[in-house]
Scaffold this active site. Structure first.
Site, PDB file in Angstrom:
ATOM      1  CG  ASP A 177      11.361  -3.930  -3.211  1.00 10.39           C
ATOM      2  OD1 ASP A 177      10.803  -5.015  -3.465  1.00 10.39           O
ATOM      3  OD2 ASP A 177      11.381  -3.424  -2.076  1.00 10.39           O
ATOM      4  CG  ASP A 234       5.740  -4.891   0.355  1.00  8.13           C
ATOM      5  OD1 ASP A 234       4.856  -4.193   0.873  1.00  8.13           O
ATOM      6  OD2 ASP A 234       5.513  -5.911  -0.304  1.00  8.13           O
ATOM      7  CG  ASP A 268      13.429  -2.171   1.094  1.00  7.56           C
ATOM      8  OD1 ASP A 268      12.940  -2.637   0.035  1.00  7.56           O
ATOM      9  OD2 ASP A 268      13.164  -2.649   2.209  1.00  7.56           O
TER      10      ASP A 268
END
Length: 220
Positions: free
Chosen positions: A9, A11, A169
């Site tokens: 991922d 961001d 995250d």
């Protein structure tokens, strides 16, 4: 030798773009005269495609109003980048980790809710673009947790699910990995809590870059 693919991922995993996302979203709401969301609520939707993220923040609004916010957000984010006020620093140790994995023969990919333009700009800013074999964004795929981005990444690199891991995250990343039948690895420095990531399917949650490298290599 089978392909080893690590998909990240962006961001909250590679970069800390929290301030830019929160500020652009709050300004976008202000432009249409709507009360800006709480920053905590904005952080919770990072990782979704922009239309889906706005829908989560405006559950009771009409679709036309949501579309206004989507367009306003794009304009605000682009303006901050053009004016040089956007800050998206890499998390400490990420660049070194990516270079080590690349040097060890891993195929690297990105699966992100960012746009193609946004991802390209981020990777160029940090001189990382040449490390990645496959890049997939919300411009060309359904929003996470749909597995489309991971499936396409595996097709691009000829990797199989057994040799692929997704690093992220948010619960959206973990659920996407689960849907694609690949190993889900969480990181603790992003937008969702470690317990949430484990509940969503993470095999483990890294507390630092050294632990993340061990988990990617399959040695938790």
């Amino acid at each position: 030798m089978s392909v080893r693919l690590a998909v990240f991922d962006c961001d909250g995993t590679l970069i800390d773009g929290q301030a830019g996302v929160v500020n652009a979203m709050r300004r976008a709401f202000g432009r249409i005269g709507a009360p800006p969301p709480d920053p905590r609520d904005i952080r919770r939707i990072v990782g979704l495609s922009l239309p889906q993220a706005v829908r989560q923040l405006m559950m009771e609004a009409e679709e036309a109003q949501r579309l206004q916010v989507v367009e306003a957000y794009k304009e605000e984010f682009r303006r901050s980048r053009e004016e040089g006020t956007l800050r998206e620093p890499l998390y400490e140790g990420i660049s070194a980790l990516l270079h080590r994995l690349h040097g060890d023969g891993w195929a690297l990919g990105v699966a992100t809710g960012k746009s193609d333009r946004g991802l390209a700009s981020t990777l160029a800013t940090h001189s990382l673009a040449d490390l990645f074999s496959t890049l997939h964004t919300a411009d060309r795929h359904p929003s996470k947790p749909h597995p489309s981005m991971l499936q396409a990444a595996m097709e691009d690199t000829l990797a199989r699910p057994a040799g692929t891991c997704m690093i992220g995250d948010t619960v959206f990343d973990m659920e996407m990995a689960k849907a694609a039948n690949v190993r889900a690895i969480g990181v603790s420095w992003g937008y969702h809590e470690p317990d949430e990531l484990r509940a969503a399917g993470a095999v483990a949650v890294a507390q630092d870059m050294a632990e993340l490298e061990e988990l990617i290599d399959g040695n938790p």
